[in-house]
Design an enzyme around this catalytic site. Structure first.
Site, PDB file in Angstrom:
ATOM      1  CE  LYS A  39       0.615  -6.681  -0.035  1.00  0.00           C
ATOM      2  NZ  LYS A  39       1.551  -6.233   0.958  1.00  0.00           N
ATOM      3  CD  GLU A  60     -14.453  -2.505   4.280  1.00  0.00           C
ATOM      4  OE1 GLU A  60     -13.844  -3.551   3.955  1.00  0.00           O
ATOM      5  OE2 GLU A  60     -14.252  -1.913   5.363  1.00  0.00           O
ATOM      6  N   GLY A  70       0.324  -1.969   1.382  1.00  0.00           N
ATOM      7  CA  GLY A  70      -0.878  -1.314   0.864  1.00  0.00           C
ATOM      8  C   GLY A  70      -0.770   0.202   0.811  1.00  0.00           C
ATOM      9  NE  ARG A  71       1.349   1.780   6.679  1.00  0.00           N
ATOM     10  CZ  ARG A  71       1.137   0.530   7.094  1.00  0.00           C
ATOM     11  NH1 ARG A  71       0.072  -0.119   6.645  1.00  0.00           N
ATOM     12  NH2 ARG A  71       1.967  -0.063   7.901  1.00  0.00           N
ATOM     13  CD  GLU A 111      -3.151   0.923   7.627  1.00  0.00           C
ATOM     14  OE1 GLU A 111      -4.366   0.740   7.796  1.00  0.00           O
ATOM     15  OE2 GLU A 111      -2.616   0.797   6.508  1.00  0.00           O
ATOM     16  CG  HIS A 146     -11.343  32.238   6.616  1.00  0.00           C
ATOM     17  ND1 HIS A 146     -11.418  33.572   6.926  1.00  0.00           N
ATOM     18  CD2 HIS A 146     -10.461  32.130   5.597  1.00  0.00           C
ATOM     19  CE1 HIS A 146     -10.632  34.257   6.102  1.00  0.00           C
ATOM     20  NE2 HIS A 146     -10.027  33.399   5.287  1.00  0.00           N
ATOM     21  CE  LYS A 173      -9.251  -4.974   7.894  1.00  0.00           C
ATOM     22  NZ  LYS A 173      -8.103  -5.370   7.090  1.00  0.00           N
TER      23      LYS A 173
HETATM   24  O1  F6P Z   1      -7.485  -2.590   6.876  1.00  0.00           O
HETATM   25  C1  F6P Z   1      -6.309  -1.922   6.556  1.00  0.00           C
HETATM   26  C2  F6P Z   1      -5.792  -2.347   5.207  1.00  0.00           C
HETATM   27  O2  F6P Z   1      -5.238  -3.610   5.278  1.00  0.00           O
HETATM   28  C3  F6P Z   1      -4.794  -1.331   4.677  1.00  0.00           C
HETATM   29  O3  F6P Z   1      -3.522  -1.496   5.176  1.00  0.00           O
HETATM   30  C4  F6P Z   1      -4.917  -1.532   3.206  1.00  0.00           C
HETATM   31  O4  F6P Z   1      -4.385  -0.468   2.486  1.00  0.00           O
HETATM   32  C5  F6P Z   1      -6.419  -1.664   3.079  1.00  0.00           C
HETATM   33  O5  F6P Z   1      -6.814  -2.373   4.221  1.00  0.00           O
HETATM   34  C6  F6P Z   1      -6.923  -2.343   1.830  1.00  0.00           C
HETATM   35  O6  F6P Z   1      -6.427  -3.651   1.719  1.00  0.00           O
HETATM   36  P1  F6P Z   1      -6.474  -4.410   0.338  1.00  0.00           P
HETATM   37  O7  F6P Z   1      -5.687  -3.648  -0.653  1.00  0.00           O
HETATM   38  O8  F6P Z   1      -5.913  -5.760   0.602  1.00  0.00           O
HETATM   39  O9  F6P Z   1      -7.923  -4.490  -0.082  1.00  0.00           O
END
Ligand code: F6P
Length: 506
Positions: free
Chosen positions: A192, A198, A251-252, A337, A368, A478
């Site tokens: 987003k 990452e 995002g979620r 979240e 199990h 972060k």
């Molecule tokens: O660190 C949490 C977060 O901001 C989430 O809410 C989001 O889904 C994820 O990181 C990834 O963010 P982005 O889509 O901006 O890379």
């Protein structure tokens, strides 16, 4: 806290708490009364909340709480694109992706979907060359939804082989590289913000891999899925392959936007569109149904009952369907979240528990492994069981019969319990569960199932008076990771010793 909200909570705290056995004994119609079938275009989903402790008095008082908390007004605000995320001054317009929302937002979502559909169809027709693999790089909401949807819906053969890579641990990217032929691989960078470390690091490694494998124009293989198209352009993605979505989609909650590109690539556009339609049908149920007949609101009543009135610190989800094995991970982000907060939407201390810890697994495997604690442990854990009547395979019918019998047996056993002269063999019973039974797992029922959980999460937030749409809790870690990278801040002696031991202190 508003006086009427306070008095509804007081009313709830003062109600008697009959056992499940008593509730069923008192009302032979209970199973039917607390089960609601939501019909989609073809299939339906049954939501059976009868094995929870919600009785008429609780339903009535929770409904009064929802009224006092302004549930109808908040729902209207959500579904018409008003600001519902006050700390970030934003709307939360995921339902506009499914056709329900402010007119301009729905029109914009449709235009973005049309652009996405053209690119998906062009790729399937081979306009961009021979594409057999897609490496989708993203994390959190930019990965969990696509990974879940593809695992659930594309097992019988995806049109393109998709690998979702989220973890910065290079082992994850290496595994995808090993499974893909660089000559026929595309790369989707899903973020987003287009700044997540990452994702950008993984994307760069994938680009380098394409280049070192002899691909002449690696950027010619990149698609960006983002609400920050300028950043994608700056990074080097060609404008024609940037699929934007609106900043007001969280995002979620973004599976329905261009973040769902790999799902459309795997299923074909009609499958993705069917998923949106299924979610839209659930949105309509949520928008048009009042009180406890609204399945998301009723589920939230039960969630609040267990968290705030019975002190449950966790809730568990078991899909008796291998295709939904990733659902608990998806719901963990959605629920924890969104609602793992300590202050209300006005910034006041919340003063009561908020989101429980969501955990779970897949049935029958989990039986199990962890069900011992559910049946005889000291924690009361409300459980959701999820299953589909139609099997997802073509093996003999014994598989599915045994699977479903076990699913229903667990709910019955948790509730009934069993006495015994030997204390070690006693099952206390009176342990709650809810069952969500899909006619079949299709893109439409899948979309509706996920949308149900989104609305349940929102309804819980309204009842608790919190803002489910920000997530400042993820920021501090972060920042510290960035400070470690920069090497200009010193930390506590434990952290310093770990950095030194790992050889990464600066
Ligand atoms: O660190 C949490 C977060 O901001 C989430 O809410 C989001 O889904 C994820 O990181 C990834 O963010 P982005 O889509 O901006 O890379």
């Amino acid at each position: 806290m508003d006086d009427s909200v306070k008095s509804a909570w007081e009313g709830l705290r003062g109600l008697p708490k009959p056992t499940l056995k008593d509730l069923f004994a008192a009302d032979p119609e209970r199973a039917g009364k607390l089960s609601t079938s939501v019909a989609l275009a073809e299939d339906a989903i049954l939501f059976d909340w009868s094995k929870t402790h919600l009785d008429d008095a609780h339903l009535e008082t929770f409904t009064a709480l929802a009224d006092a908390a302004g549930f109808a007004r908040h729902r209207q605000a959500l579904l018409t694109g008003e600001i519902v995320n006050p700390t970030e001054n934003r709307a939360a317009e995921h339902t506009a992706q499914r056709g329900i929302g402010k007119e301009e937002s729905v029109a914009q979502a449709q235009a973005f979907h049309a652009r996405m559909a053209s690119l998906v169809e062009a790729i399937h027709k081979g306009v961009l060359g021979d594409v057999r693999h897609l490496i989708h790089v993203g994390i959190g909401g930019s990965a969990l939804g696509p990974a879940l949807a593809i695992d659930a819906l594309a097992r019988d053969g995806a049109m393109v082989d998709v690998h979702v890579v989220s973890n910065i641990d290079g082992c994850a990217m290496e595994q995808a590289m090993e499974a893909c032929d660089p000559a026929t691989t595309m790369l989707a960078v899903a973020s987003k913000t287009f700044t997540t470390i990452e994702t950008m690091t993984n994307a760069q490694s994938a680009l380098d891999w394409l280049k070192s494998s002899g691909v002449d124009d690696p950027f010619g293989r990149v698609v960006a899925l983002t609400a920050s198209p300028d950043k994608a352009l700056e990074w080097g993605v060609d404008e024609t392959r940037i699929l934007p979505f609106s900043e007001s989609v969280g995002g979620r909650y973004s599976l329905w936007s261009s973040i769902g590109f790999p799902v459309a690539i795997a299923l074909g556009w009609p499958g993705f569109a069917e998923m949106l339609e299924g979610a839209g049908a659930m949105d309509r149920h949520f928008a048009e149904t009042d009180g406890a007949d609204n399945v998301a609101l009723r589920a939230a009543f039960a969630d609040q009952y267990y968290t705030r009135l019975r002190g449950c610190q966790t809730r568990a989800v078991f899909a008796y369907d291998e295709r939904l094995a990733m659902l608990p991970s998806y719901l963990q982000q959605l629920e924890m979240e969104s609602n793992g907060k300590s202050v209300t939407a006005d910034g006041a201390p919340v003063g009561a528990p908020t989101a429980p810890i969501t955990w779970g697994g897949v049935g029958t495997d989990a039986q199990h492994a962890v069900f011992q604690l559910l049946h005889q442990g000291t924690n009361l854990v409300p459980v959701d069981f999820i299953a589909a009547i139609e099997p997802g395979h073509e093996l003999g019918e014994a598989h599915h019969r045994i699977l479903l019998s076990n699913c229903f047996a667990q709910g019955a056993a948790l509730m009934a319990g069993q006495s015994d002269d030997d204390p070690a063999r006693v099952y206390p019973g009176d342990r709650p569960s809810a069952t969500i039974l899909l006619d079949a797992l299709t893109p439409a029922t899948f979309g509706a199932l996920v949308a149900f959980h989104e609305h349940r999460t929102f309804a819980n937030a309204v009842l608790m008076g919190i803002n489910p749409f920000d997530q400042f809790g993820v920021e501090l870690g972060k920042q510290i990771a960035n400070q470690i990278e920069a090497g200009d801040v010193r930390f506590d002696s434990s952290t310093e010793a770990l950095l030194a031991k790992a050889g990464i202190s600066k």
